[in-house]
Scaffold this motif. Structure first.
Motif, PDB file in Angstrom:
ATOM      1  N   UNK A 196       1.042  -1.133  -0.174  1.00  0.00           N
ATOM      2  CA  UNK A 196      -0.264   0.299  -0.191  1.00  0.00           C
ATOM      3  C   UNK A 196       0.664   1.294   0.175  1.00  0.00           C
ATOM      4  N   UNK A 197       2.214   1.281   0.687  1.00  0.00           N
ATOM      5  CA  UNK A 197       3.097   2.650   0.976  1.00  0.00           C
ATOM      6  C   UNK A 197       3.424   2.850  -0.460  1.00  0.00           C
ATOM      7  N   UNK A 198       4.050   1.356  -1.275  1.00  0.00           N
ATOM      8  CA  UNK A 198       4.335   1.562  -2.524  1.00  0.00           C
ATOM      9  C   UNK A 198       3.738   2.191  -3.965  1.00  0.00           C
ATOM     10  N   UNK A 199       2.169   1.667  -3.530  1.00  0.00           N
ATOM     11  CA  UNK A 199       1.323   2.131  -4.599  1.00  0.00           C
ATOM     12  C   UNK A 199       0.367   3.718  -4.030  1.00  0.00           C
ATOM     13  N   UNK A 200       0.926   3.912  -2.535  1.00  0.00           N
ATOM     14  CA  UNK A 200       0.445   5.447  -2.220  1.00  0.00           C
ATOM     15  C   UNK A 200       1.231   6.346  -3.021  1.00  0.00           C
ATOM     16  N   UNK A 218      10.292   6.738 -13.531  1.00  0.00           N
ATOM     17  CA  UNK A 218      11.346   6.702 -13.130  1.00  0.00           C
ATOM     18  C   UNK A 218      11.766   5.609 -11.342  1.00  0.00           C
ATOM     19  N   UNK A 219      10.629   6.344 -11.125  1.00  0.00           N
ATOM     20  CA  UNK A 219      10.316   5.775  -9.603  1.00  0.00           C
ATOM     21  C   UNK A 219       9.784   3.486  -9.658  1.00  0.00           C
ATOM     22  N   UNK A 220       9.504   3.244 -10.285  1.00  0.00           N
ATOM     23  CA  UNK A 220       8.689   2.549 -10.474  1.00  0.00           C
ATOM     24  C   UNK A 220      10.106   1.155 -11.608  1.00  0.00           C
ATOM     25  N   UNK A 221      11.114   1.779 -12.322  1.00  0.00           N
ATOM     26  CA  UNK A 221      11.674   1.247 -13.391  1.00  0.00           C
ATOM     27  C   UNK A 221      13.093   1.113 -11.926  1.00  0.00           C
ATOM     28  N   UNK A 222      13.324   2.186 -11.289  1.00  0.00           N
ATOM     29  CA  UNK A 222      14.635   1.765 -10.073  1.00  0.00           C
ATOM     30  C   UNK A 222      13.847   1.361  -9.056  1.00  0.00           C
ATOM     31  N   UNK A 223      12.700   0.736  -8.281  1.00  0.00           N
ATOM     32  CA  UNK A 223      12.169  -0.103  -7.717  1.00  0.00           C
ATOM     33  C   UNK A 223      12.805  -2.117  -8.718  1.00  0.00           C
TER      34      UNK A 223
END
Ligand code: FAD
Ligand code: NAD
Length: 477
Positions: free
Chosen positions: A447-451, A464-469
Motif C-alpha cells: 500500500x505504501x508503495x502504491x500510495x 522512473x521510480x517504478x523502474x528503479x524499484x
C-alpha cells in the motif's frame, strides 16, 4: 536588458517563495491569467521528500524524485518566471522582496529587489539542531537531495575504510556503527532503509564486514514515532529488534564529535558512543527569512516559535492589506508539518488566488466604469448617483466584487500517516470514512508503495521510480 519578469500593469503581481510541496501544489492549480507570477527558490526543482531516505541507500535515484519547476510552469496559460535564488529579505510594509543568486556560479547581477501585491511564503523549515555542538561539522542531515547523496558517499567510505588492510578490530567496530538521532518518521525511515541496504546488498559485497555493521537509533523521548498509534509504535520497536537496530530511548544527544557522540543516558549519566557516521534527524526549526519577517511584523502578532502565524485563510498576521500568505512548514497552523498539509494548503491557495484574480479583474473593470460615469458627470452634468437604476447597477456590481473576495477557510482532511520501517514492512494509521485503522506489515508496504507512486507529481517521476524499484529487485542497489 536580460530576461524580464512578467509585467502587465493591469494585473497584480504574485511572488511565490519556494518550490517545495506547498509552492508546487499552488503552482499546479493556479490560473496564471490574472497575475504576474514569479517563483523564487534556491532549488529550481521540486523534491519528493517521502522517498529521500530511499535515495540515501540507492533504492531510488535522486533524479527520479525531483521535478523541474519549469516542467510545471511551462504548461501555464501565461508565462511564469522561475528565478533560482534565495529570498533574503522581505519588507512587508514596502511590499518588496530581495533575492540573491546563492549558487556556485554567479553573474554580474546576483541580487535584485522586486515589488509584490501578494506574497506567498512557502520556504519550508530547516533542521533543528538546538545549537548542539558538533552537529553542523560532523553529522549528515536528511532534508535535501544533497544530504542523501552525502549519506551514500559517507556510508560507502566508512565501509571501505573499515576494509583497509590492517584496520584494528576496535576501529572496524566504530567505522561500521551508524547512529541515527531522532526517532521521528525521518529517523525511523532512514534506519529501516539502511537496514535493507546492509541486509540485501552489503552482505554479498563485504561478507566479512556485513555482520559487524550496527545501526543505533537514539531518541530523547520515551518512544519512537509519538505521532503513530501505540500498536504501531510497538510493532516498529519489535521489527527493529528483529532487524538488530538498537533503539536507545530516553537518551539525549549532548554533543557530536568527529568519531563519537556524547549522550545523556536514562539514568542521567554521560556516555561516549563511538561511530563512523551520524545522521541528524532532530525535527524542524524556522528559517532565518521566516524569523526575520516575524520580527518585522511584531511580537504581538507573531508570537509562535514554530513559524509564521497565519489565520485559517493562511493570511499572515500583521501583514498590511492581507498581502502575505504562509503555508507548509514555515507556517504555524494547527496542523503537523507534513507534505500532506502543505500540498492541501497549496491547492487551497490556488482556489483563493483564482477567486482573487477574477475579483481583481472585475474590480478594475468596475473602477473604469465608475471613472467613465464621473467623467460624464463632470462633462455633461449627468449624475449617476441620482439615477436609481444606474446607482442600483453599480451597487450590485460592487457587492459582486466584494462577494468574490470571500473564500471559505482552509479545511484539512487527514488521509492518515504512513512510514517505511525496513524488511519490506510499513506502518499506516489510515483515516477512512471518518474511522481510523492501524495497519502494519508487508501488505501495508505494498500500500505504501502504491500510495507514494500515485502521489508522485508526474508520469515521468512515476515511471522512473517504478523502474528503479524493478532494477533493485533484478540487480541490487
Ligand atoms: P518544502 O517542501 O521544504 O519546500 C520549501 C521550499 O522553499 C524548497 O523548495 C526550498 O528550496 C525553498 N526555500 C528555502 N529557503 C528559501 C528562501 N530563502 N527563498 C526562497 N525559497 C526558499 N511528509 C509527509 O506528509 N509524508 C511523508 O512521507 C514525509 N516524508 C518526509 C521524509 C523526509 C526525509 C523529510 C525531510 C520530510 C518528510 N515529510 C513528509 C515532511 C514534508 O517533506 C514537509 O512537511 C514538506 O516538505 C513541507 O512542504 P513546504 O512546501 O512547506 O516546504
Ligand atoms: P520529528 O520532529 O518528528 O522528530 C524529531 C525527533 O528527534 C523527536 O522525536 C525529538 O525528540 C528527537 N530529538 C531532538 N533532539 C534530540 C536530541 N538531542 N537527542 C535525542 N533525540 C532528539 O522530525 P522528523 O522525523 O524529521 O519529521 C519532521 C516532520 O516531517 C514531522 O511532522 C513528520 O511527521 C514529517 N515526516 C513524515 C514522514 C512520514 O509520514 N512518513 C516522514 C518524515 C517526516
Amino acid at each position: 536588458p536580460g530576461v524580464q519578469l512578467p509585467h502587465d500593469p493591469s494585473k497584480k503581481t504574485l511572488v511565490i517563495l519556494g518550490s517545495g510541496w506547498g509552492a508546487t501544489s499552488l503552482l499546479k492549480s493556479i490560473d496564471t491569467e490574472a497575475f504576474n507570477v514569479t517563483v523564487i527558490s534556491p532549488k529550481n526543482f521540486f523534491l519528493f521528500t517521502p522517498l529521500l531516505p530511499s535515495v540515501a541507500v540507492g533504492t531510488v535515484a535522486g533524479r527520479s524524485i525531483i521535478q523541474p519547476t519549469r516542467f510545471i510552469t511551462r504548461h501555464k496559460k501565461r508565462r511564469v518566471a522561475v528565478v533560482e535564488a534565495e529570498a533574503e529579505e522581505i519588507d512587508p510594509f514596502a511590499k518588496t522582496v530581495t533575492f540573491t543568486d546563492t549558487s556556485a556560479v554567479k553573474g554580474e547581477v546576483a541580487t535584485k529587489t522586486i515589488n509584490y501585491d501578494y506574497l506567498v511564503c512557502a520556504v519550508g523549515a530547516e533542521t533543528q539542531t538546538f545549537n548542539i555542538p558538533g552537529i553542523q561539522e560532523h553529522a549528515v542531515f536528511m532534508k535535501e537531495l544533497n544530504d542523501a547523496i552525502k549519506f551514500q558517499d559517507r556510508v560507502i567510505d566508512c565501509i571501505e575504510t573499515a576494509a583497509f588492510p590492517g584496520q584494528t578490530e576496535e576501529e572496524i567496530r566504530r567505522l561500521l556503527h551508524v547512529v541515527v538521532v531522532g526517532g521521528g518518521p525521518t529517523g525511523v525511515e532512514v534506519s529501516g532503509e539502511l537496514h535493507d541496504f546492509l541486509h540485501d546488498d552489503l552482505s554479498n559485497w563485504y561478507p566479512e564486514l556485513a555482520p559487524k555493521m550496527r545501526i543505533t537509533l537514539i531518541e530523547a523521548l520515551p518512544s519512537v514515532l509519538p505521532m503513530f498509534s501505540k500498536e504501531l509504535i510497538a510493532y516498529t520497536e519489535s521489527t527493529f529488534k528483529q532487524e538488530k537496530i538498537n533503539i536507545m530511548t530516553n537518551t539525549m544527544v549532548k554533543e557530536v564529535r568527529d568519531k563519537s557522540v556524547l549522550v545523556r543516558t536514562p539514568d542521567g549519566k554521560d556516555d561516549e558512543v563511538p561511530c563512523g557516521l551520524l545522521v541528524w534527524a532532530g525535527g524542524n526549526k524556522p528559517r532565518k527569512l521566516t524569523t526575520d519577517l516575524m520580527g518585522k511584523l511584531g511580537k504581538e502578532k507573531q508570537n509562535n516559535k514554530r513559524g509564521l502565524v497565519a489565520d485559517d485563510h493562511l493570511i499572515v498576521a500583521g501583514a498590511p492589506d492581507n498581502s502575505i500568505y504562509a503555508l507548509g512548514d514555515c507556517a504555524s497552523t494547527p496542523y503537523a508539518p507534513t507534505a500532506q498539509v502543505a500540498s492541501q494548503q497549496g491547492a487551497y491557495l490556488a482556489r483563493v488566488f483564482n477567486k482573487l484574480g477574477k475579483r481583481d479583474l472585475l474590480a478594475t473593470e468596475l473602477d473604469t466604469v465608475k471613472g467613465e460615469l464621473e467623467k460624464m458627470k463632470a462633462e455633461s452634468g449627468v449624475d449617476f448617483e441620482k439615477d436609481p437604476e444606474l446607482k442600483n447597477k453599480v451597487t450590485v456590481a460592487e457587492r459582486a466584487v466584494e462577494d468574490m473576495g470571500k473564500v471559505r477557510p482552509f479545511h484539512y482532511s487527514h488521509q492518515g500517516s504512513l512510514a517505511y520501517i525496513g524488511s519490506d514492512k510499513a506502518i499506516a494509521d489510515i483515516n477512512f470514512w471518518q474511522r481510523k485503522f492501524a495497519s502494519a506489515g508487508v501488505m501495508t508496504y505494498v500500500f505504501w508503495r502504491s500510495a507514494y507512486l500515485s502521489t508522485l507529481f508526474s508520469l515521468r517521476n512515476r515511471t522512473l521510480v517504478a523502474t528503479d524499484w524493478l532494477k533493485v529487485k533484478l540487480f541490487g542497489r
